[in-house]
Scaffold this motif. Structure first.
Motif, PDB file in Angstrom:
ATOM      1  N   UNK A 507      -3.225  -5.293 -13.670  1.00 16.05           N
ATOM      2  CA  UNK A 507      -2.735  -4.230 -12.797  1.00 16.05           C
ATOM      3  C   UNK A 507      -3.648  -4.061 -11.584  1.00 16.05           C
ATOM      4  N   UNK A 508      -4.961  -4.077 -11.830  1.00 15.53           N
ATOM      5  CA  UNK A 508      -5.922  -3.905 -10.735  1.00 15.53           C
ATOM      6  C   UNK A 508      -5.794  -5.041  -9.729  1.00 15.53           C
ATOM      7  N   UNK A 509      -5.701  -6.290 -10.237  1.00 13.80           N
ATOM      8  CA  UNK A 509      -5.608  -7.445  -9.338  1.00 13.80           C
ATOM      9  C   UNK A 509      -4.322  -7.425  -8.532  1.00 13.80           C
ATOM     10  N   UNK A 510      -3.189  -7.113  -9.209  1.00 12.12           N
ATOM     11  CA  UNK A 510      -1.909  -7.076  -8.486  1.00 12.12           C
ATOM     12  C   UNK A 510      -1.874  -5.928  -7.489  1.00 12.12           C
ATOM     13  N   UNK A 511      -2.486  -4.785  -7.861  1.00 18.51           N
ATOM     14  CA  UNK A 511      -2.529  -3.643  -6.944  1.00 18.51           C
ATOM     15  C   UNK A 511      -3.390  -3.954  -5.737  1.00 18.51           C
ATOM     16  N   UNK A 512      -4.550  -4.576  -5.973  1.00 15.07           N
ATOM     17  CA  UNK A 512      -5.448  -4.906  -4.859  1.00 15.07           C
ATOM     18  C   UNK A 512      -4.823  -5.911  -3.916  1.00 15.07           C
ATOM     19  N   UNK A 513      -3.996  -6.841  -4.472  1.00 18.31           N
ATOM     20  CA  UNK A 513      -3.316  -7.803  -3.600  1.00 18.31           C
ATOM     21  C   UNK A 513      -2.287  -7.111  -2.708  1.00 18.31           C
ATOM     22  N   UNK A 514      -1.805  -5.930  -3.152  1.00 18.12           N
ATOM     23  CA  UNK A 514      -0.872  -5.130  -2.358  1.00 18.12           C
ATOM     24  C   UNK A 514      -1.581  -4.003  -1.619  1.00 18.12           C
ATOM     25  N   UNK A 515      -2.937  -4.073  -1.573  1.00 21.05           N
ATOM     26  CA  UNK A 515      -3.750  -3.047  -0.892  1.00 21.05           C
ATOM     27  C   UNK A 515      -3.570  -1.656  -1.497  1.00 21.05           C
ATOM     28  N   UNK A 516      -3.390  -1.624  -2.816  1.00 21.65           N
ATOM     29  CA  UNK A 516      -3.288  -0.347  -3.541  1.00 21.65           C
ATOM     30  C   UNK A 516      -4.598  -0.118  -4.289  1.00 21.65           C
ATOM     31  N   UNK A 517      -5.184   1.052  -4.083  1.00 25.84           N
ATOM     32  CA  UNK A 517      -6.436   1.401  -4.759  1.00 25.84           C
ATOM     33  C   UNK A 517      -6.144   1.922  -6.168  1.00 25.84           C
ATOM     34  N   UNK A 518      -7.049   1.638  -7.093  1.00 30.48           N
ATOM     35  CA  UNK A 518      -6.957   2.137  -8.461  1.00 30.48           C
ATOM     36  C   UNK A 518      -8.138   3.064  -8.732  1.00 30.48           C
ATOM     37  N   UNK A 519      -7.811   4.279  -9.217  1.00 29.84           N
ATOM     38  CA  UNK A 519      -8.846   5.248  -9.598  1.00 29.84           C
ATOM     39  C   UNK A 519      -8.589   5.654 -11.051  1.00 29.84           C
ATOM     40  N   UNK A 520      -9.642   5.612 -11.853  1.00 31.57           N
ATOM     41  CA  UNK A 520      -9.534   6.026 -13.253  1.00 31.57           C
ATOM     42  C   UNK A 520     -10.131   7.412 -13.418  1.00 31.57           C
ATOM     43  N   UNK A 521      -9.453   8.257 -14.232  1.00 34.44           N
ATOM     44  CA  UNK A 521      -9.887   9.646 -14.372  1.00 34.44           C
ATOM     45  C   UNK A 521      -9.991  10.043 -15.833  1.00 34.44           C
ATOM     46  N   UNK A 522     -10.964  10.936 -16.129  1.00 30.06           N
ATOM     47  CA  UNK A 522     -11.090  11.513 -17.464  1.00 30.06           C
ATOM     48  C   UNK A 522     -11.469  10.505 -18.534  1.00 30.06           C
ATOM     49  N   UNK A 523     -12.229   9.486 -18.153  1.00 31.65           N
ATOM     50  CA  UNK A 523     -12.597   8.422 -19.092  1.00 31.65           C
ATOM     51  C   UNK A 523     -13.728   8.915 -19.990  1.00 31.65           C
ATOM     52  N   UNK A 524     -13.491   8.935 -21.320  1.00 24.37           N
ATOM     53  CA  UNK A 524     -14.568   9.369 -22.222  1.00 24.37           C
ATOM     54  C   UNK A 524     -15.620   8.272 -22.368  1.00 24.37           C
TER      55      UNK A 524
END
Length: 570
Positions: A507-524
């Protein structure tokens, strides 16, 4: 569950003897004598039904019962051969002989010891109840089927082992019923059923054996032409010497062949002994050390094969008899084995006179008590998935093999469990506004404004391979309008597995290829460690793994605003 740390082995006998008293010994003595008397016919019957001699059944009860009481983790557990093992033991003997049974029992004992050493005593309790009921009911029907020949006096010497063929042979020979034998069986059955109505403490099976054996002896003396087969007729004069320990040859080929059977024996032993211990705890108010109990059961099953014995486990009926007669420490269990030993040494000639039809009646009652038909009816009011597990396990046990039944039953239960988890794990999508406290008990609500171009995906539940696929499908279905930032909120994710991490990487790689940033929240902390080891922090930036949603939304809004401003200026 804790796979590390010290070995949890604290036999109850040691703590019991540290503050023992004469009054306690008197109670244990009475209970031990009663349990020994109750265990006698059962040990003999289970031995014969398993395909070995009555002697082996008694030896198993004596040696195995002693070791379970001496090293177990329950104060009142009575160990010995039980009906649950009849099917698997008989099958192993038919296919691999007595030496194969000895090796399988030894391996099962080692498996039980390892389960206890690695602190897996509590995990066994989580085996789905429909599986336990399914194979227990299946075993009960199989035991009942094995006793028809002796109960009716059909005189068959080569009865097929599989269920359908066995009943085909019975029906084709139904005209050969021996009426005196059937009469002995019916009278024995009535005595066993009616005895508890006179007194709950009287062992119906033993009363039936005493009365019917005496009656058959007198009948034969008066009418020699009437023949009712006895233990002595089938097995000859039974030995009264404790067998010398003997070894057996082990090879990797033998181990590989017998490992599934050993696993089945170990699982059966663990389930039955811990179930018996749980019932006992509920009555006595004590607490079983599950890991010690498994180690104690394992020790018993490692030792008994060297004396020709069959598998040992905790017996619910004998354990309850121990409790109701005042037994409260492992000393009562040890006394019960001494009683059996004295009977073995001095009364075996009398056991030769017991009619086979009487033992068949004993096992028919055992199979009825094992069937748990009321429980089966109750489960049919449960969800369809539980009913299907019950039916599959039951049918596989009856028609095919207990080993296959347990393996497929466990597999089916796991699949259905994962399906339920997937159905209950929710993935929500938010945009424009997000209530921080939604899904919690908080009374104050903080609403965050989510900038245009920012999407929030919240995973509510474990993030494992099944859910990972579900999440991946949802992400693909929303590719029509590409956001600028995707926030994956993981506050309710207790753990993450390798498949989910892999899908996240894609997901991160495909999103980055489309210039979409990924942010993760609430990670224990636990999930964070898994992500860091996988290198997720280097893929998206460590600052993009946020502790809370407020920080994640602020970051995402800033990225979205900069992106729009840059494109507006252009």
């Amino acid at each position: 569950m804790n796979l590390s740390g010290t070995i949890d082995f604290r036999p109850k006998l040691i703590s019991a003897l540290s503050h023992y008293s004469l009054s306690r010994f008197k109670d244990d003595l009475i209970a031990g004598i009663v349990v020994g008397i109750v265990a006698l016919p059962l040990a003999i019957a289970f031995g014969i039904a398993s395909g070995v001699s009555p002697t082996i059944g008694l030896i198993t009860a004596i040696i195995g019962g002693f070791l379970v009481s001496a090293f177990g983790g329950n104060s009142v557990q009575i160990g010995g051969p039980t009906g649950a093992f009849i099917v698997i033991v008989y099958s192993i003997i038919q296919n691999y002989g007595l030496q194969g049974l000895a090796i399988a029992t030894l391996m099962a004992g080692l498996i039980l010891i390892l389960l206890g050493i690695f602190h897996l005593g509590t995990v066994i309790k989580f085996i789905p109840y429909p599986i336990v009921v399914g194979f227990t009911s299946g075993i009960a029907l199989t035991i009942f089927s094995t006793q028809i020949n002796d109960f009716l006096g059909l005189g068959l010497t080569d009865v097929p082992s599989d269920f359908l063929s066995k009943w085909g042979v019975y029906l084709s020979n139904i005209a050969n019923i021996d009426l005196p034998t059937l009469g002995v069986g019916v009278v024995s059955l009535l005595i066993i059923i009616l005895t508890p109505m006179i007194s709950k403490k009287l062992p119906g099976s033993l009363i039936a054996i005493i009365i019917v054996t005496a009656a058959v002896y007198l009948l034969k003396a008066t009418f020699p032409e009437i023949a009712v087969e006895t233990i002595g007729d089938r097995f000859g004069n039974l030995p009264t010497d404790i067998p010398q320990p003997k070894g057996f040859e082990l090879s990797m080929n033998t181990i590989n062949i017998l490992l599934p059977s050993a696993f089945t024996i170990a699982i059966l032993c663990a389930i039955e002994s811990l179930l018996s211990a749980t019932v006992a705890d509920g009555v006595t108010g004590s607490h079983t050390n599950s890991n010690t109990e498994l180690i104690g059961q394992g020790i018993a099953n490692v030792v008994v094969p060297f004396f020709g014995g069959i598998p040992v486990t905790g017996a619910i009926a004998r354990t309850m008899t121990n409790i109701t007669n005042g037994g409260r420490t492992p000393v009562a269990g040890i006394i019960h084995t001494v009683v059996l030993l004295l009977i073995f040494l001095f009364l075996m000639p009398l056991i030769n006179m017991v009619p086979m039809a009487c033992l068949a009646a004993v096992l028919i009652v055992v199979s009825y008590n094992m069937s748990g038909w009321r429980t089966v009816v109750g489960i049919f009011k449960s969800p369809k998935s539980d009913i299907s597990v019950l039916l599959v396990t039951f049918l596989l046990t009856v028609i095919f093999d207990l080993t296959i039944a347990i393996e497929i039953g466990l597999l089916l239960a796991i699949i259905l469990f994962l399906r339920r988890v997937m159905e209950n794990t929710q993935i929500k999508v938010y945009s424009e506004q997000l209530d921080v406290a939604e899904g919690t008990d908080a009374t104050t609500h903080e609403v965050l404004d989510v900038s245009r171009g920012v999407e929030v995906y919240e995973i509510d539940g474990p993030f494992f391979f099944g859910v990972a696929t579900k999440f991946d499908e949802m992400m693909r279905s929303t590719l029509g309008t590409k956001p600028i930032v995707r926030i994956i909120r993981m506050r309710k994710v207790p753990f993450i597995d390798a498949t989910a991490v892999h899908n996240l990487e894609i997901l991160i790689k495909s999103s980055q290829s489309d210039n979409i940033h990924i942010v993760l929240s609430g990670v224990n902390q636990q999930v964070r460690q898994v992500l860091l080891k996988a290198g997720i922090d280097t893929m998206i930036g460590e600052d993009h793994i946020c502790d809370n949603i407020s920080r994640a939304v602020v970051m995402a809004n800033r990225i979205a605003d900069k992106h729009r401003a840059r494109h507006h200026d252009a």
